[in-house]
Design a protein around this motif. Structure first.
Motif, PDB file in Angstrom:
ATOM      1  N   GLU A  13       1.090  -1.394   0.083  1.00 34.45           N
ATOM      2  CA  GLU A  13       0.084   0.050   0.125  1.00 34.45           C
ATOM      3  C   GLU A  13       1.048   1.277   0.014  1.00 34.45           C
ATOM      4  OE1 GLU A  13      -2.211  -0.329   3.527  1.00 34.45           O
ATOM      5  OE2 GLU A  13      -3.900  -1.895   2.323  1.00 34.45           O
ATOM      6  N   ALA A  14       2.141   1.008   1.055  1.00 34.76           N
ATOM      7  CA  ALA A  14       2.396   2.393   0.583  1.00 34.76           C
ATOM      8  C   ALA A  14       3.203   2.191  -0.352  1.00 34.76           C
ATOM      9  CB  ALA A  14       3.791   2.092   1.795  1.00 34.76           C
ATOM     10  N   GLU A  15       4.160   1.496  -1.650  1.00 33.66           N
ATOM     11  CA  GLU A  15       4.230   1.664  -2.633  1.00 33.66           C
ATOM     12  C   GLU A  15       3.505   2.247  -3.646  1.00 33.66           C
ATOM     13  OE1 GLU A  15       7.708   1.263  -5.596  1.00 33.66           O
ATOM     14  OE2 GLU A  15       7.620   1.146  -2.866  1.00 33.66           O
ATOM     15  N   VAL A  16       2.560   2.140  -3.600  1.00 33.62           N
ATOM     16  CA  VAL A  16       1.321   2.191  -4.477  1.00 33.62           C
ATOM     17  C   VAL A  16       1.321   3.949  -4.076  1.00 33.62           C
ATOM     18  CG1 VAL A  16      -1.615   1.574  -5.202  1.00 33.62           C
ATOM     19  CG2 VAL A  16       0.191  -0.261  -5.218  1.00 33.62           C
ATOM     20  N   ALA A  17       1.035   4.443  -2.915  1.00 38.82           N
ATOM     21  CA  ALA A  17       0.742   5.486  -2.981  1.00 38.82           C
ATOM     22  C   ALA A  17       1.828   6.108  -3.242  1.00 38.82           C
ATOM     23  CB  ALA A  17       1.011   5.713  -1.131  1.00 38.82           C
ATOM     24  N   ARG A  18       3.010   5.981  -2.763  1.00 37.93           N
ATOM     25  CA  ARG A  18       4.219   6.125  -3.715  1.00 37.93           C
ATOM     26  C   ARG A  18       4.729   6.697  -5.013  1.00 37.93           C
ATOM     27  NH1 ARG A  18       9.517   5.574  -6.170  1.00 37.93           N
ATOM     28  NH2 ARG A  18       8.783   3.253  -5.927  1.00 37.93           N
ATOM     29  N   LEU A  19       3.663   5.659  -5.832  1.00 36.92           N
ATOM     30  CA  LEU A  19       3.895   5.676  -7.447  1.00 36.92           C
ATOM     31  C   LEU A  19       2.747   6.115  -8.234  1.00 36.92           C
ATOM     32  CD1 LEU A  19       4.539   1.343  -7.680  1.00 36.92           C
ATOM     33  CD2 LEU A  19       5.610   3.291  -8.166  1.00 36.92           C
ATOM     34  N   LYS A  20       1.975   6.222  -6.754  1.00 36.85           N
ATOM     35  CA  LYS A  20       0.820   7.612  -7.656  1.00 36.85           C
ATOM     36  C   LYS A  20       1.002   9.087  -7.433  1.00 36.85           C
ATOM     37  CE  LYS A  20      -3.834   4.876  -6.315  1.00 36.85           C
ATOM     38  NZ  LYS A  20      -4.355   4.177  -6.166  1.00 36.85           N
ATOM     39  N   GLU A  21       1.479   9.018  -6.522  1.00 38.05           N
ATOM     40  CA  GLU A  21       1.916  10.400  -6.673  1.00 38.05           C
ATOM     41  C   GLU A  21       3.300  11.428  -7.563  1.00 38.05           C
ATOM     42  OE1 GLU A  21       4.280  11.328  -2.214  1.00 38.05           O
ATOM     43  OE2 GLU A  21       2.724  11.133  -1.582  1.00 38.05           O
ATOM     44  N   LYS A  22       4.124  10.066  -8.123  1.00 34.34           N
ATOM     45  CA  LYS A  22       4.749  10.477  -9.316  1.00 34.34           C
ATOM     46  C   LYS A  22       3.871  10.207 -10.486  1.00 34.34           C
ATOM     47  CE  LYS A  22       9.055   8.351  -8.774  1.00 34.34           C
ATOM     48  NZ  LYS A  22      10.059   7.374  -8.785  1.00 34.34           N
ATOM     49  N   VAL A  23       3.074   9.207 -10.868  1.00 34.94           N
ATOM     50  CA  VAL A  23       2.171   9.414 -11.772  1.00 34.94           C
ATOM     51  C   VAL A  23       1.172  10.535 -11.921  1.00 34.94           C
ATOM     52  CG1 VAL A  23       0.312   7.872 -13.512  1.00 34.94           C
ATOM     53  CG2 VAL A  23       2.482   6.805 -12.083  1.00 34.94           C
ATOM     54  N   GLU A  24       0.133  10.953 -11.082  1.00 36.12           N
ATOM     55  CA  GLU A  24      -0.771  11.663 -10.990  1.00 36.12           C
ATOM     56  C   GLU A  24      -0.248  12.808 -11.525  1.00 36.12           C
ATOM     57  OE1 GLU A  24      -2.923  11.780  -7.289  1.00 36.12           O
ATOM     58  OE2 GLU A  24      -3.417   9.619  -7.823  1.00 36.12           O
ATOM     59  N   PRO A  25      -1.075  13.340 -12.867  1.00 35.32           N
ATOM     60  CA  PRO A  25      -0.621  15.080 -13.366  1.00 35.32           C
ATOM     61  C   PRO A  25      -0.602  16.298 -11.857  1.00 35.32           C
ATOM     62  CG  PRO A  25      -2.931  14.744 -13.727  1.00 35.32           C
ATOM     63  CD  PRO A  25      -2.067  13.393 -13.167  1.00 35.32           C
ATOM     64  N   SER A  26       0.469  16.685 -12.382  1.00 34.06           N
ATOM     65  CA  SER A  26       0.821  17.956 -11.312  1.00 34.06           C
ATOM     66  C   SER A  26      -0.569  19.246 -11.696  1.00 34.06           C
ATOM     67  CB  SER A  26       1.992  18.590 -12.012  1.00 34.06           C
ATOM     68  OG  SER A  26       1.608  20.493 -11.582  1.00 34.06           O
ATOM     69  N   SER A  27      -1.006  20.139 -11.264  1.00 33.00           N
ATOM     70  CA  SER A  27      -1.596  20.735 -11.524  1.00 33.00           C
ATOM     71  C   SER A  27      -1.377  22.257 -12.618  1.00 33.00           C
ATOM     72  CB  SER A  27      -1.442  21.531 -10.186  1.00 33.00           C
ATOM     73  OG  SER A  27      -0.772  22.638  -9.942  1.00 33.00           O
ATOM     74  N   LYS A  28      -0.505  22.211 -13.118  1.00 33.88           N
ATOM     75  CA  LYS A  28       0.511  22.798 -14.027  1.00 33.88           C
ATOM     76  C   LYS A  28       0.831  22.138 -15.085  1.00 33.88           C
ATOM     77  CE  LYS A  28       2.209  27.134 -11.472  1.00 33.88           C
ATOM     78  NZ  LYS A  28       3.470  27.671 -11.251  1.00 33.88           N
ATOM     79  N   PRO A  29       0.704  22.210 -16.040  1.00 33.74           N
ATOM     80  CA  PRO A  29       0.991  21.631 -17.419  1.00 33.74           C
ATOM     81  C   PRO A  29       2.266  21.933 -17.671  1.00 33.74           C
ATOM     82  CG  PRO A  29      -0.379  23.772 -17.853  1.00 33.74           C
ATOM     83  CD  PRO A  29      -0.232  24.236 -16.757  1.00 33.74           C
ATOM     84  N   TRP A  30       3.008  21.133 -18.722  1.00 33.64           N
ATOM     85  CA  TRP A  30       4.818  20.587 -18.615  1.00 33.64           C
ATOM     86  C   TRP A  30       5.711  21.932 -18.881  1.00 33.64           C
ATOM     87  CZ3 TRP A  30       7.545  21.450 -22.517  1.00 33.64           C
ATOM     88  CH2 TRP A  30       6.781  21.484 -24.410  1.00 33.64           C
ATOM     89  N   TRP A  31       4.647  22.823 -19.710  1.00 31.29           N
ATOM     90  CA  TRP A  31       5.818  23.884 -20.435  1.00 31.29           C
ATOM     91  C   TRP A  31       5.988  25.392 -18.944  1.00 31.29           C
ATOM     92  CZ3 TRP A  31       0.193  23.145 -22.248  1.00 31.29           C
ATOM     93  CH2 TRP A  31      -0.462  23.244 -21.726  1.00 31.29           C
ATOM     94  N   ARG A  33       5.727  24.547 -15.548  1.00 28.60           N
ATOM     95  CA  ARG A  33       6.924  24.221 -14.899  1.00 28.60           C
ATOM     96  C   ARG A  33       8.239  24.159 -15.612  1.00 28.60           C
ATOM     97  NH1 ARG A  33       3.556  19.300 -15.117  1.00 28.60           N
ATOM     98  NH2 ARG A  33       4.763  18.248 -16.503  1.00 28.60           N
ATOM     99  N   ILE A  34       8.348  24.431 -17.131  1.00 31.51           N
ATOM    100  CA  ILE A  34      10.076  24.435 -17.258  1.00 31.51           C
ATOM    101  C   ILE A  34      10.692  25.960 -17.968  1.00 31.51           C
ATOM    102  CG2 ILE A  34      10.285  21.957 -17.858  1.00 31.51           C
ATOM    103  CD1 ILE A  34       9.974  23.007 -21.289  1.00 31.51           C
ATOM    104  N   ALA A  35       9.046  26.883 -18.177  1.00 32.39           N
ATOM    105  CA  ALA A  35       9.777  27.919 -17.753  1.00 32.39           C
ATOM    106  C   ALA A  35      10.893  28.924 -17.228  1.00 32.39           C
ATOM    107  CB  ALA A  35       8.178  28.744 -18.029  1.00 32.39           C
ATOM    108  N   GLY A  36      11.251  29.378 -18.072  1.00 37.06           N
ATOM    109  CA  GLY A  36      13.068  29.810 -17.393  1.00 37.06           C
ATOM    110  C   GLY A  36      13.825  29.000 -17.127  1.00 37.06           C
ATOM    111  N   THR A  37      13.786  27.585 -18.133  1.00 44.57           N
ATOM    112  CA  THR A  37      14.531  27.200 -16.989  1.00 44.57           C
ATOM    113  C   THR A  37      15.965  26.945 -17.419  1.00 44.57           C
ATOM    114  OG1 THR A  37      13.255  25.236 -17.051  1.00 44.57           O
ATOM    115  CG2 THR A  37      15.865  24.550 -18.077  1.00 44.57           C
ATOM    116  N   PHE A  38      15.945  27.325 -19.057  1.00 43.19           N
ATOM    117  CA  PHE A  38      17.124  28.008 -20.339  1.00 43.19           C
ATOM    118  C   PHE A  38      17.672  29.761 -19.950  1.00 43.19           C
ATOM    119  CE2 PHE A  38      15.043  24.554 -21.552  1.00 43.19           C
ATOM    120  CZ  PHE A  38      16.586  23.277 -21.244  1.00 43.19           C
ATOM    121  N   ALA A  39      16.805  30.314 -19.264  1.00 41.52           N
ATOM    122  CA  ALA A  39      16.950  32.125 -19.106  1.00 41.52           C
ATOM    123  C   ALA A  39      18.397  31.714 -19.024  1.00 41.52           C
ATOM    124  CB  ALA A  39      16.438  32.161 -18.176  1.00 41.52           C
ATOM    125  N   ASP A  40      19.087  33.183 -20.043  1.00 37.50           N
ATOM    126  CA  ASP A  40      20.395  33.095 -20.111  1.00 37.50           C
ATOM    127  C   ASP A  40      21.828  32.670 -20.291  1.00 37.50           C
ATOM    128  OD1 ASP A  40      19.720  36.115 -19.478  1.00 37.50           O
ATOM    129  OD2 ASP A  40      19.899  35.811 -17.392  1.00 37.50           O
TER     130      ASP A  40
END
Length: 68
Positions: A13-31, A33-40
Protein backbone atom coordinates in the motif's frame (compact mmCIF):
# COMPACT_ATOMS: atom_id res chain seq x y z
CA UNK A 1 1.28 -16.21 8.56
CA UNK A 2 -1.44 -13.54 8.92
CA UNK A 3 1.08 -11.09 10.42
CA UNK A 4 3.41 -11.57 7.47
CA UNK A 5 0.54 -11.02 5.07
CA UNK A 6 -0.51 -7.83 6.85
CA UNK A 7 3.07 -6.56 6.76
CA UNK A 8 3.33 -7.29 3.06
CA UNK A 9 0.02 -5.55 2.35
CA UNK A 10 1.14 -2.51 4.36
CA UNK A 11 4.37 -2.32 2.35
CA UNK A 12 2.49 -2.71 -0.93
CA UNK A 13 0.00 0.00 0.00
CA UNK A 14 2.85 2.39 0.80
CA UNK A 15 4.54 1.60 -2.51
CA UNK A 16 1.31 2.13 -4.45
CA UNK A 17 0.81 5.50 -2.74
CA UNK A 18 4.38 6.51 -3.64
CA UNK A 19 3.88 5.48 -7.28
CA UNK A 20 0.57 7.36 -7.52
CA UNK A 21 2.32 10.55 -6.42
CA UNK A 22 4.78 10.14 -9.28
CA UNK A 23 2.16 9.39 -11.94
CA UNK A 24 -0.73 11.71 -11.13
CA UNK A 25 -0.71 14.86 -13.22
CA UNK A 26 0.50 18.11 -11.75
CA UNK A 27 -1.72 21.16 -11.50
CA UNK A 28 0.52 23.03 -13.96
CA UNK A 29 1.15 22.07 -17.59
CA UNK A 30 4.69 20.88 -18.37
CA UNK A 31 5.61 24.02 -20.30
CA UNK A 32 4.83 26.19 -17.28
CA UNK A 33 6.90 23.96 -14.99
CA UNK A 34 9.99 24.34 -17.20
CA UNK A 35 9.53 28.03 -18.09
CA UNK A 36 12.74 29.93 -17.47
CA UNK A 37 14.92 26.83 -17.28
CA UNK A 38 17.20 28.10 -20.06
CA UNK A 39 17.22 31.78 -19.12
CA UNK A 40 20.54 33.43 -20.00
CA UNK A 41 22.03 30.15 -21.21
CA UNK A 42 24.69 30.53 -23.90
CA UNK A 43 24.19 26.90 -24.96
CA UNK A 44 20.45 27.50 -25.49
CA UNK A 45 21.09 30.65 -27.49
CA UNK A 46 23.60 28.78 -29.67
CA UNK A 47 21.14 25.93 -30.24
CA UNK A 48 18.43 28.41 -31.29
CA UNK A 49 20.85 30.16 -33.67
CA UNK A 50 21.93 26.89 -35.27
CA UNK A 51 18.33 25.74 -35.60
CA UNK A 52 17.35 29.01 -37.24
CA UNK A 53 20.28 28.78 -39.68
CA UNK A 54 19.33 25.21 -40.58
CA UNK A 55 15.65 26.08 -41.18
CA UNK A 56 16.66 29.07 -43.30
CA UNK A 57 18.99 26.86 -45.34
CA UNK A 58 16.01 24.70 -46.30
CA UNK A 59 14.00 27.61 -47.67
CA UNK A 60 14.23 28.38 -51.35
CA UNK A 61 16.39 31.42 -51.99
CA UNK A 62 14.12 34.43 -52.45
CA UNK A 63 16.58 36.03 -54.91
CA UNK A 64 16.35 33.09 -57.33
CA UNK A 65 13.63 33.36 -59.92
CA UNK A 66 11.62 30.28 -60.79
CA UNK A 67 11.37 29.29 -64.44
CA UNK A 68 7.84 29.35 -65.85
Amino acid sequence: MPEQLEDRVTLLEAEVARLKEKVEPSSKPWWERIAGTFADSPAYEEAMRLGREYRESLRPDSTEQTEE
